[in-house]
Design a protein around this motif. Structure first.
Motif, short mmCIF file in Angstrom:
data_model
loop_
_atom_site.label_atom_id
_atom_site.label_comp_id
_atom_site.label_asym_id
_atom_site.label_seq_id
_atom_site.Cartn_x
_atom_site.Cartn_y
_atom_site.Cartn_z
N PHE A 84 1.10 12.22 -9.25
CA PHE A 84 0.42 13.12 -9.32
C PHE A 84 1.20 14.60 -9.04
CE2 PHE A 84 -3.26 10.30 -8.74
CZ PHE A 84 -4.28 10.97 -9.31
N VAL A 85 2.21 14.72 -8.37
CA VAL A 85 3.05 15.71 -8.06
C VAL A 85 3.50 16.32 -9.04
CG1 VAL A 85 4.89 16.62 -6.75
CG2 VAL A 85 3.22 15.40 -5.52
N LEU A 86 4.24 15.08 -9.92
CA LEU A 86 4.91 15.36 -11.17
C LEU A 86 4.01 16.10 -12.25
CD1 LEU A 86 7.65 12.87 -11.18
CD2 LEU A 86 7.71 15.43 -10.82
N ASP A 87 2.67 15.35 -12.46
CA ASP A 87 1.79 15.97 -13.22
C ASP A 87 1.11 17.28 -12.77
OD1 ASP A 87 -0.67 15.27 -15.43
OD2 ASP A 87 -1.62 15.75 -13.59
N TYR A 88 0.95 17.47 -11.59
CA TYR A 88 0.62 18.95 -11.30
C TYR A 88 1.50 20.14 -11.43
CZ TYR A 88 -1.47 22.61 -8.23
OH TYR A 88 -1.84 23.77 -7.81
N PHE A 89 2.90 19.95 -11.09
CA PHE A 89 3.84 20.94 -11.15
C PHE A 89 4.47 21.06 -12.77
CE2 PHE A 89 3.88 20.39 -6.72
CZ PHE A 89 3.58 21.76 -6.34
N PHE A 90 4.50 19.80 -13.29
CA PHE A 90 5.47 19.66 -14.61
C PHE A 90 4.53 19.25 -16.01
CE2 PHE A 90 8.69 19.07 -11.10
CZ PHE A 90 9.13 20.33 -11.15
N LYS A 91 3.40 18.82 -15.45
CA LYS A 91 2.67 18.19 -16.62
C LYS A 91 3.40 17.05 -17.29
CE LYS A 91 -0.98 20.94 -16.16
NZ LYS A 91 -1.86 20.28 -15.14
N THR A 92 4.19 16.26 -16.40
CA THR A 92 4.90 15.11 -16.81
C THR A 92 3.69 14.19 -17.08
OG1 THR A 92 6.51 15.59 -15.36
CG2 THR A 92 6.80 13.36 -16.19
N VAL B 261 0.85 -0.99 0.10
CA VAL B 261 0.06 0.10 -0.15
C VAL B 261 0.84 1.44 0.13
CG1 VAL B 261 -1.54 1.34 1.55
CG2 VAL B 261 -2.03 -1.05 1.09
N VAL B 262 1.92 1.30 0.71
CA VAL B 262 2.69 2.26 0.87
C VAL B 262 3.40 2.49 -0.45
CG1 VAL B 262 5.01 3.47 2.07
CG2 VAL B 262 3.22 2.34 3.24
N VAL B 263 3.90 1.41 -0.96
CA VAL B 263 4.72 1.75 -2.51
C VAL B 263 3.86 2.12 -3.40
CG1 VAL B 263 6.00 0.29 -4.23
CG2 VAL B 263 6.54 -0.27 -1.80
N VAL B 264 2.48 1.59 -3.66
CA VAL B 264 1.68 1.99 -4.55
C VAL B 264 1.29 3.75 -4.40
CG1 VAL B 264 -0.76 1.82 -5.51
CG2 VAL B 264 0.61 -0.22 -5.08
N ILE B 265 0.98 3.96 -3.06
CA ILE B 265 0.36 5.32 -2.84
C ILE B 265 1.64 6.33 -2.99
CG2 ILE B 265 -0.10 6.97 -0.84
CD1 ILE B 265 -1.93 4.74 0.26
N SER B 266 2.76 6.03 -2.62
CA SER B 266 4.04 6.74 -3.03
C SER B 266 4.05 7.01 -4.30
CB SER B 266 5.32 6.34 -2.29
OG SER B 266 5.07 6.04 -0.83
N PHE C 196 0.89 -7.89 -4.63
CA PHE C 196 -0.19 -6.76 -4.22
C PHE C 196 0.13 -5.48 -5.06
CE2 PHE C 196 -1.61 -3.02 -1.83
CZ PHE C 196 -2.85 -3.33 -1.70
N ILE C 197 1.43 -5.09 -5.17
CA ILE C 197 1.91 -3.91 -5.81
C ILE C 197 1.36 -4.16 -7.33
CG2 ILE C 197 3.96 -2.80 -6.62
CD1 ILE C 197 5.16 -3.72 -3.82
N ASN C 198 1.80 -5.25 -7.84
CA ASN C 198 1.24 -5.32 -9.24
C ASN C 198 0.09 -5.39 -9.58
OD1 ASN C 198 4.12 -5.88 -10.09
ND2 ASN C 198 4.14 -7.90 -9.86
N ALA C 199 -0.82 -5.96 -8.83
CA ALA C 199 -2.19 -5.92 -9.00
C ALA C 199 -2.84 -4.34 -8.81
CB ALA C 199 -2.83 -6.83 -7.82
N ALA C 200 -2.40 -3.95 -7.73
CA ALA C 200 -2.80 -2.22 -7.58
C ALA C 200 -2.38 -1.47 -8.68
CB ALA C 200 -2.38 -1.77 -6.21
N ILE C 201 -1.13 -1.44 -9.18
CA ILE C 201 -0.53 -0.68 -10.16
C ILE C 201 -0.97 -0.98 -11.57
CG2 ILE C 201 1.46 0.09 -11.63
CD1 ILE C 201 2.83 0.20 -8.73
N VAL C 202 -1.28 -2.13 -11.63
CA VAL C 202 -1.98 -2.72 -13.03
C VAL C 202 -3.62 -2.23 -13.33
CG1 VAL C 202 -2.51 -4.54 -14.57
CG2 VAL C 202 -0.29 -4.39 -13.66
#
Length: 196
Positions: free
Chosen positions: A47-55, A36-41, A178-184
């Motif tokens: 989100f941060v890079l999208d907001y500030f840099f539109k990456t 959970v920590v890895v996926v949220i991070s 868990f990480i793979n399932a959440a990210i995919v």
């Protein structure tokens, strides 16, 4: 996996506790917490890079992108199915297919990545071969389906490698699952083809 364990694994010394299949409840839930920590991070960075840099984290046909709240419902609906697949896949890759070829584990990882992606890869090759030879796609399989399989081939190969690397460090197959399932799930739910 159960049949494999009962017929082959138990006779050949496969220990479910030592291999991480039965890690104990505490280690299991710690693994889920770490996931959970890895996926949220990871998505926090998106989100941060999208907001500030539109990456734009698009690589070929795979898009990891910031999303609107309406996609959360879609992700929650898809999550159980992706969870079952990727947890079982991680356990199968790490506990039931762990060997080295010529003393090199990277060869095992490469083979696992290849065979993990082989199913959709065969469908893509069959579709494009049929189209090249006949000028038509396979009956009943529209051409767009083959295009949609390109990210699946890449994702399945990449998740196999990621799963092996995380397992080697933690001896817990559930973390990577868990990480793979959440990210995919998030990649699939935030795709432009989904609608609220």
């Amino acid at each position: 996996m159960t049949i494999s364990y009962l017929i082959f694994g138990r006779k050949n010394g496969l220990n479910l506790r030592a291999s991480g299949v039965l890690p104990g409840w505490r280690k299991f839930f710690h693994g889920i917490g770490l996931g959970v920590v890895v996926v949220i991070s990871a998505y926090g960075l998106v989100f941060v890079l999208d907001y500030f840099f539109k990456t734009d984290f698009r690589w070929w046909v795979i898009a990891v992108k910031a999303f609107t709240p309406d996609k959360i419902g879609i992700a929650l609906m898809l999550r159980p199915l992706f969870g079952i697949y990727f947890l079982a896949n991680s356990v199968a890759i790490n506990a039931f297919n762990r060997f080295s070829i010529r003393g090199k584990e990277w060869i095992n990882t490469a083979l696992l990545a290849f065979f993990n992606a082989l199913g959709p890869l065969v469908l893509v090759v069959a579709q494009y071969t049929t189209f090249f030879v006949t000028g038509d796609t396979i009956d009943g399989v529209p051409g767009i389906f083959s295009i949609w399989l390109f990210p699946v081939v890449v994702i399945l190969a990449a998740t196999a490698v990621l799963t092996r690397k995380i397992y080697r460090e933690t001896n817990n197959p559930y973390i990577a699952g868990f990480i793979n399932a959440a990210i995919v799930t998030l990649i699939a739910a935030t795709n432009t083809l989904t609608a609220a």
